[in-house]
Design a protein around this motif. Sequence first.
Motif, PDB file in Angstrom:
ATOM      1  N   SER A 123      -1.893 -14.855   5.299  1.00 22.69           N
ATOM      2  CA  SER A 123      -3.217 -15.480   5.116  1.00 22.69           C
ATOM      3  C   SER A 123      -3.618 -15.396   3.650  1.00 22.69           C
ATOM      4  O   SER A 123      -3.019 -14.669   2.860  1.00 22.69           O
ATOM      5  CB  SER A 123      -4.271 -14.773   5.970  1.00 22.69           C
ATOM      6  OG  SER A 123      -4.533 -13.487   5.454  1.00 22.69           O
ATOM      7  N   MET A 139      -9.119 -12.976  15.520  1.00 22.53           N
ATOM      8  CA  MET A 139      -9.671 -13.511  14.253  1.00 22.53           C
ATOM      9  C   MET A 139     -10.894 -14.378  14.507  1.00 22.53           C
ATOM     10  O   MET A 139     -11.001 -14.990  15.574  1.00 22.53           O
ATOM     11  CB  MET A 139      -8.632 -14.406  13.589  1.00 22.53           C
ATOM     12  CG  MET A 139      -7.735 -13.704  12.647  1.00 22.53           C
ATOM     13  SD  MET A 139      -7.029 -14.937  11.523  1.00 22.53           S
ATOM     14  CE  MET A 139      -5.318 -14.675  11.818  1.00 22.53           C
ATOM     15  N   GLY A 140     -11.778 -14.417  13.522  1.00 25.15           N
ATOM     16  CA  GLY A 140     -12.901 -15.353  13.570  1.00 25.15           C
ATOM     17  C   GLY A 140     -13.862 -15.097  14.703  1.00 25.15           C
ATOM     18  O   GLY A 140     -14.498 -16.017  15.214  1.00 25.15           O
ATOM     19  N   GLY A 180     -15.966 -11.933  14.804  1.00 28.29           N
ATOM     20  CA  GLY A 180     -17.045 -10.996  14.481  1.00 28.29           C
ATOM     21  C   GLY A 180     -16.679  -9.545  14.725  1.00 28.29           C
ATOM     22  O   GLY A 180     -17.538  -8.658  14.712  1.00 28.29           O
ATOM     23  N   LYS A 211     -14.466  -7.796  12.900  1.00 30.33           N
ATOM     24  CA  LYS A 211     -14.067  -7.170  11.635  1.00 30.33           C
ATOM     25  C   LYS A 211     -12.578  -7.262  11.339  1.00 30.33           C
ATOM     26  O   LYS A 211     -12.004  -6.375  10.690  1.00 30.33           O
ATOM     27  CB  LYS A 211     -14.525  -5.687  11.572  1.00 30.33           C
ATOM     28  CG  LYS A 211     -15.859  -5.395  12.227  1.00 30.33           C
ATOM     29  CD  LYS A 211     -16.955  -6.255  11.649  1.00 30.33           C
ATOM     30  CE  LYS A 211     -18.317  -5.925  12.211  1.00 30.33           C
ATOM     31  NZ  LYS A 211     -19.312  -6.921  11.800  1.00 30.33           N
ATOM     32  N   SER A 212     -11.938  -8.315  11.791  1.00 28.80           N
ATOM     33  CA  SER A 212     -10.491  -8.418  11.582  1.00 28.80           C
ATOM     34  C   SER A 212     -10.140  -8.489  10.099  1.00 28.80           C
ATOM     35  O   SER A 212      -9.178  -7.868   9.659  1.00 28.80           O
ATOM     36  CB  SER A 212      -9.921  -9.619  12.327  1.00 28.80           C
ATOM     37  OG  SER A 212     -10.323 -10.817  11.713  1.00 28.80           O
ATOM     38  N   SER A 213     -10.947  -9.217   9.308  1.00 31.21           N
ATOM     39  CA  SER A 213     -10.573  -9.373   7.900  1.00 31.21           C
ATOM     40  C   SER A 213     -10.692  -8.040   7.158  1.00 31.21           C
ATOM     41  O   SER A 213      -9.817  -7.686   6.358  1.00 31.21           O
ATOM     42  CB  SER A 213     -11.416 -10.458   7.229  1.00 31.21           C
ATOM     43  OG  SER A 213     -12.778 -10.194   7.377  1.00 31.21           O
ATOM     44  N   ARG A 253     -17.713 -20.488  15.827  1.00 31.70           N
ATOM     45  CA  ARG A 253     -18.731 -20.001  14.887  1.00 31.70           C
ATOM     46  C   ARG A 253     -19.322 -21.193  14.146  1.00 31.70           C
ATOM     47  O   ARG A 253     -18.566 -21.985  13.567  1.00 31.70           O
ATOM     48  CB  ARG A 253     -18.019 -19.051  13.924  1.00 31.70           C
ATOM     49  CG  ARG A 253     -18.917 -18.335  12.975  1.00 31.70           C
ATOM     50  CD  ARG A 253     -18.094 -17.447  12.053  1.00 31.70           C
ATOM     51  NE  ARG A 253     -17.678 -16.214  12.699  1.00 31.70           N
ATOM     52  CZ  ARG A 253     -16.871 -15.324  12.126  1.00 31.70           C
ATOM     53  NH1 ARG A 253     -16.392 -15.535  10.924  1.00 31.70           N
ATOM     54  NH2 ARG A 253     -16.563 -14.239  12.765  1.00 31.70           N
ATOM     55  N   ASN A 306     -20.748 -12.137  12.627  1.00 34.10           N
ATOM     56  CA  ASN A 306     -21.262 -13.507  12.633  1.00 34.10           C
ATOM     57  C   ASN A 306     -20.888 -14.220  13.918  1.00 34.10           C
ATOM     58  O   ASN A 306     -20.936 -15.440  13.992  1.00 34.10           O
ATOM     59  CB  ASN A 306     -20.693 -14.274  11.431  1.00 34.10           C
ATOM     60  CG  ASN A 306     -21.093 -13.611  10.132  1.00 34.10           C
ATOM     61  OD1 ASN A 306     -22.174 -13.028  10.031  1.00 34.10           O
ATOM     62  ND2 ASN A 306     -20.231 -13.671   9.134  1.00 34.10           N
TER      63      ASN A 306
HETATM   64  N1  LIG Z   1      -4.623 -10.624  11.639  1.00 31.45           N
HETATM   65  C1  LIG Z   1      -4.797 -11.194  10.437  1.00 31.45           C
HETATM   66  N2  LIG Z   1      -3.748 -11.421   9.639  1.00 31.45           N
HETATM   67  C2  LIG Z   1      -3.899 -11.979   8.429  1.00 31.45           C
HETATM   68  N3  LIG Z   1      -5.098 -12.330   7.919  1.00 31.45           N
HETATM   69  C3  LIG Z   1      -6.189 -12.122   8.661  1.00 31.45           C
HETATM   70  C4  LIG Z   1      -6.118 -11.532   9.968  1.00 31.45           C
HETATM   71  N4  LIG Z   1      -7.372 -11.423  10.458  1.00 31.45           N
HETATM   72  C5  LIG Z   1      -8.190 -11.946   9.526  1.00 31.45           C
HETATM   73  N5  LIG Z   1      -7.495 -12.370   8.451  1.00 31.45           N
HETATM   74  C6  LIG Z   1      -8.020 -13.024   7.233  1.00 31.45           C
HETATM   75  O1  LIG Z   1      -9.430 -12.889   7.215  1.00 31.45           O
HETATM   76  C7  LIG Z   1     -10.067 -14.181   7.257  1.00 31.45           C
HETATM   77  C8  LIG Z   1     -11.395 -14.111   7.968  1.00 31.45           C
HETATM   78  O2  LIG Z   1     -11.198 -13.562   9.230  1.00 31.45           O
HETATM   79  P1  LIG Z   1     -12.326 -13.618  10.334  1.00 31.45           P
HETATM   80  O3  LIG Z   1     -13.093 -14.892  10.257  1.00 31.45           O
HETATM   81  O4  LIG Z   1     -11.634 -13.268  11.611  1.00 31.45           O
HETATM   82  O5  LIG Z   1     -13.292 -12.492   9.921  1.00 31.45           O
HETATM   83  P2  LIG Z   1     -13.900 -11.340  10.789  1.00 31.45           P
HETATM   84  O6  LIG Z   1     -13.715 -10.160   9.913  1.00 31.45           O
HETATM   85  O7  LIG Z   1     -13.311 -11.262  12.173  1.00 31.45           O
HETATM   86  O8  LIG Z   1     -15.362 -11.787  10.991  1.00 31.45           O
HETATM   87  P3  LIG Z   1     -16.661 -10.878  10.893  1.00 31.45           P
HETATM   88  O9  LIG Z   1     -16.814 -10.568   9.438  1.00 31.45           O
HETATM   89  O10 LIG Z   1     -17.757 -11.774  11.439  1.00 31.45           O
HETATM   90  O11 LIG Z   1     -16.400  -9.664  11.724  1.00 31.45           O
HETATM   91  C9  LIG Z   1      -9.023 -15.075   7.897  1.00 31.45           C
HETATM   92  O12 LIG Z   1      -9.223 -16.421   7.539  1.00 31.45           O
HETATM   93  C10 LIG Z   1      -7.754 -14.517   7.278  1.00 31.45           C
HETATM   94  O13 LIG Z   1      -7.629 -14.938   5.911  1.00 31.45           O
END
Ligand SMILES: Nc1ncnc2c1ncn2[C@@H]1O[C@H](COP(=O)(O)OP(=O)(O)OP(=O)(O)O)[C@@H](O)[C@H]1O
Length: 266
Positions: free
Chosen positions: A43, A72-73, A75, A77-79, A163, A228
């Motif tokens: 990513s 992912m996407g 909320g 906290k994956s990023s 979202r 979010n």
């Molecule tokens: N498993 C993953 N592997 C690689 N990149 C990831 C992964 N998860 C998230 N990302 C990176 O983080 C970006 C944003 O992720 P995402 O929208 O899921 O944020 P989030 O942290 O889940 O949301 P929030 O901040 O609302 O909790 C993705 O577009 C990607 O670039």
Amino acid sequence: MSAWGGISVVNAIPSGLGSAIAIDMKTKIFIRRCSNFEKKPSSRLVEKILEYFSSRYGLSNLCADVVSDIPMGSGLKSSSSVAVALIKAVKNLNIVEELDVPRLAAELSRLAGVSITGALDDAAAAYYGGVVFTDNTNMKVIRVLDPKLEMSVVILIPRGVSRPPMNVDKLRKYSHLFEEVFSIAIQGDIFRAMTLNGLLIARLMGYSEDVPRKALSMGASAAGVSGNGPATFAVCRAGDEGPIIEFFSRYGEVRVHRFVRVGETP
Ligand SMILES: Nc1ncnc2c1ncn2[C@@H]1O[C@H](COP(=O)(O)OP(=O)(O)OP(=O)(O)O)[C@@H](O)[C@H]1O
Ligand SMILES: O=C(O)C1=C[C@@H](O)[C@@H](O)[C@H](O)C1
């Protein structure tokens, strides 16, 4: 190296003050030396972080394999979890000294365009576990607490709900309300704060308020939208999850997790 996922106590976008609590979802990252042409980063975030270590410390030819059970996407906290696990993995090579892992994760997440404030709250929860309070505007971790909560966290990842585009100006108009929610949280009423925050985010971002409200009426100690969105959580006593799981299942995928303690190894 690994890092936790989490749910929101206070979303930091409106006021800059944030709080998040770690749950036992996790990301594992394996890094190795590889040739430039071997593999594209999975990513933009991973690419940005590897670029940083290459340009700042000459650590080129690093490849990262990401394994994560955090959707992912949504909320959850994956990023932040990916950023923290990757920076921990580089730190573990013992080539770069003095890395402030959550802060660097937040700075690089903002640079990569995957977060608005940098989400230091989410990064600190992913790194330390427990419940954290942060000032994202000034990139400061204010407090890390071990909540010692033996509760279940029932999570709904709603089917067919995406979202909406972020309207940061709209959220910032309500900064005073989120500051109040932050002060409720830091004074210790975490469940009240995460419910108020989660219902406010649902209302302001156009997600269902009925689903978390119904979970509350069924006896949940806290419920709302995380981050979010669109993921919705309900916190209940371990063993009491059944009716909430059944209710949430009407709307999408349901997972049951627990809070993790400060210092637990992911
Ligand atoms: N498993 C993953 N592997 C690689 N990149 C990831 C992964 N998860 C998230 N990302 C990176 O983080 C970006 C944003 O992720 P995402 O929208 O899921 O944020 P989030 O942290 O889940 O949301 P929030 O901040 O609302 O909790 C993705 O577009 C990607 O670039
Ligand atoms: O993009 C951001 O800055 C944020 C996103 C959400 O995860 C929030 O919960 C977090 O507090 C800040």
